[in-house]
Write a protein that holds these residues in place. Structure first.
Motif, PDB file in Angstrom:
ATOM      1  N   ARG A 111       0.637  -0.754   0.202  1.00  0.00           N
ATOM      2  CA  ARG A 111       0.338   0.411  -0.295  1.00  0.00           C
ATOM      3  C   ARG A 111       1.133   1.644   0.587  1.00  0.00           C
ATOM      4  O   ARG A 111       1.992   1.553   0.815  1.00  0.00           O
ATOM      5  CB  ARG A 111      -0.461  -0.443   1.667  1.00  0.00           C
ATOM      6  N   PRO A 112       0.068   2.064  -0.503  1.00  0.00           N
ATOM      7  CA  PRO A 112       1.383   3.965  -0.784  1.00  0.00           C
ATOM      8  C   PRO A 112       1.197   4.379   0.831  1.00  0.00           C
ATOM      9  O   PRO A 112       0.226   4.187   1.308  1.00  0.00           O
ATOM     10  CB  PRO A 112       0.947   4.890  -1.855  1.00  0.00           C
ATOM     11  N   TYR A 113       2.197   4.585   0.963  1.00  0.00           N
ATOM     12  CA  TYR A 113       2.104   5.731   2.108  1.00  0.00           C
ATOM     13  C   TYR A 113       1.998   7.551   1.734  1.00  0.00           C
ATOM     14  O   TYR A 113       2.291   7.633   0.390  1.00  0.00           O
ATOM     15  CB  TYR A 113       3.697   5.449   2.835  1.00  0.00           C
ATOM     16  N   GLN A 114       1.591   7.802   2.972  1.00  0.00           N
ATOM     17  CA  GLN A 114       1.511   9.340   3.311  1.00  0.00           C
ATOM     18  C   GLN A 114       1.965   9.586   4.280  1.00  0.00           C
ATOM     19  O   GLN A 114       2.191   9.675   4.905  1.00  0.00           O
ATOM     20  CB  GLN A 114      -0.086  10.161   2.914  1.00  0.00           C
ATOM     21  N   LEU A 157       1.742  15.304   2.471  1.00  0.00           N
ATOM     22  CA  LEU A 157       2.955  14.527   1.167  1.00  0.00           C
ATOM     23  C   LEU A 157       2.386  13.591   1.354  1.00  0.00           C
ATOM     24  O   LEU A 157       2.047  12.647   1.275  1.00  0.00           O
ATOM     25  CB  LEU A 157       3.643  14.710   1.646  1.00  0.00           C
ATOM     26  N   GLY A 158       2.579  13.073  -0.537  1.00  0.00           N
ATOM     27  CA  GLY A 158       2.362  11.620  -0.717  1.00  0.00           C
ATOM     28  C   GLY A 158       1.706  11.472  -1.762  1.00  0.00           C
ATOM     29  O   GLY A 158       1.350  12.352  -2.864  1.00  0.00           O
ATOM     30  N   PRO A 159       1.482  10.277  -2.551  1.00  0.00           N
ATOM     31  CA  PRO A 159       1.669   8.797  -2.248  1.00  0.00           C
ATOM     32  C   PRO A 159       3.318   8.852  -2.544  1.00  0.00           C
ATOM     33  O   PRO A 159       3.922   8.906  -3.856  1.00  0.00           O
ATOM     34  CB  PRO A 159       0.732   8.615  -2.895  1.00  0.00           C
ATOM     35  N   TYR A 160       3.362   7.604  -1.383  1.00  0.00           N
ATOM     36  CA  TYR A 160       5.209   7.767  -1.437  1.00  0.00           C
ATOM     37  C   TYR A 160       4.542   5.688  -1.865  1.00  0.00           C
ATOM     38  O   TYR A 160       4.185   5.446  -1.002  1.00  0.00           O
ATOM     39  CB  TYR A 160       5.394   7.664  -0.050  1.00  0.00           C
TER      40      TYR A 160
END
Length: 188
Positions: A111-114, A157-160
């Motif tokens: 899963r991407p991070y924020q 900020l994100g997605p990472y």
């Protein structure tokens, strides 16, 4: 009237008590001669004992072993020592070796991070935080969220794709004095 001098007056003697001046001083004590004789006898006996055992130990003469003399070799002071022997042969051992690495297949999708850096009541505060983040070379988003206590403006900020990149950006922001950023899964 008579002058009475109480400071120079002699004390009155009590009846029935004798004055101390009449007692004789005790005779001086004599040094005990018996104690002196015992001490001298013990010291003399101890000295005689030491004198009698002085030569009773066996005498061992030291054995002198002559070592053969090594021939004297004159060396050149500028000469280098001999090259040490190579004990390991890494190159020969590693030439025919292969390294196999097992890479596990990704079974679970990541899963991407924020990263959320603030939540404010007014949009102007959120835009101000976004500008400070932009000065650090990062881009941030401001989202309006309805909560139980009213509207909130969140700066994130994100997605990472990787958490490591989010941590890197958080350290950049901490260097600028922006603390309290938290890393969460992306809510999309």
């Amino acid at each position: 009237m008579t002058n009475r001098d109480y400071a120079n007056r002699k004390p009155a003697r009590a009846k029935g008590k004798t004055a101390r001046r009449n007692k004789k001083a005790p005779a001086p004590r004599r040094f005990p001669v018996l104690l002196l004789l015992i001490t001298v006898g013990l010291l003399g006996g101890f000295g005689y004992f030491l004198w009698s055992i002085n030569d009773s130990a066996e005498t061992v003469s030291p054995v002198v072993v002559e070592q053969p003399k090594k021939p004297v070799v004159k060396k050149d002071p500028n000469a280098l020592p001999p090259k040490p022997k190579e004990e390991w042969t890494y190159q020969q051992e590693l030439e025919n070796k292969k390294v196999e690495v097992d890479i596990p297949e990704k079974t679970a999708p990541t899963r991407p991070y924020q990263m959320q850096c603030g939540s404010f009541r007014t949009q102007s505060q959120a835009e101000e935080m976004k500008a400070v983040i932009a000065f650090q070379g990062l881009s941030a988003n401001v989202r309006k969220v309805k909560g139980t206590t009213g509207d909130w403006y969140k700066v994130s900020l994100g997605p990472y794709d990787r958490k490591r990149l989010a941590e890197k950006h958080r350290h950049i922001l901490q260097g600028a004095g922006i603390n309290g950023c938290i890393i969460l899964y992306w809510e999309g």
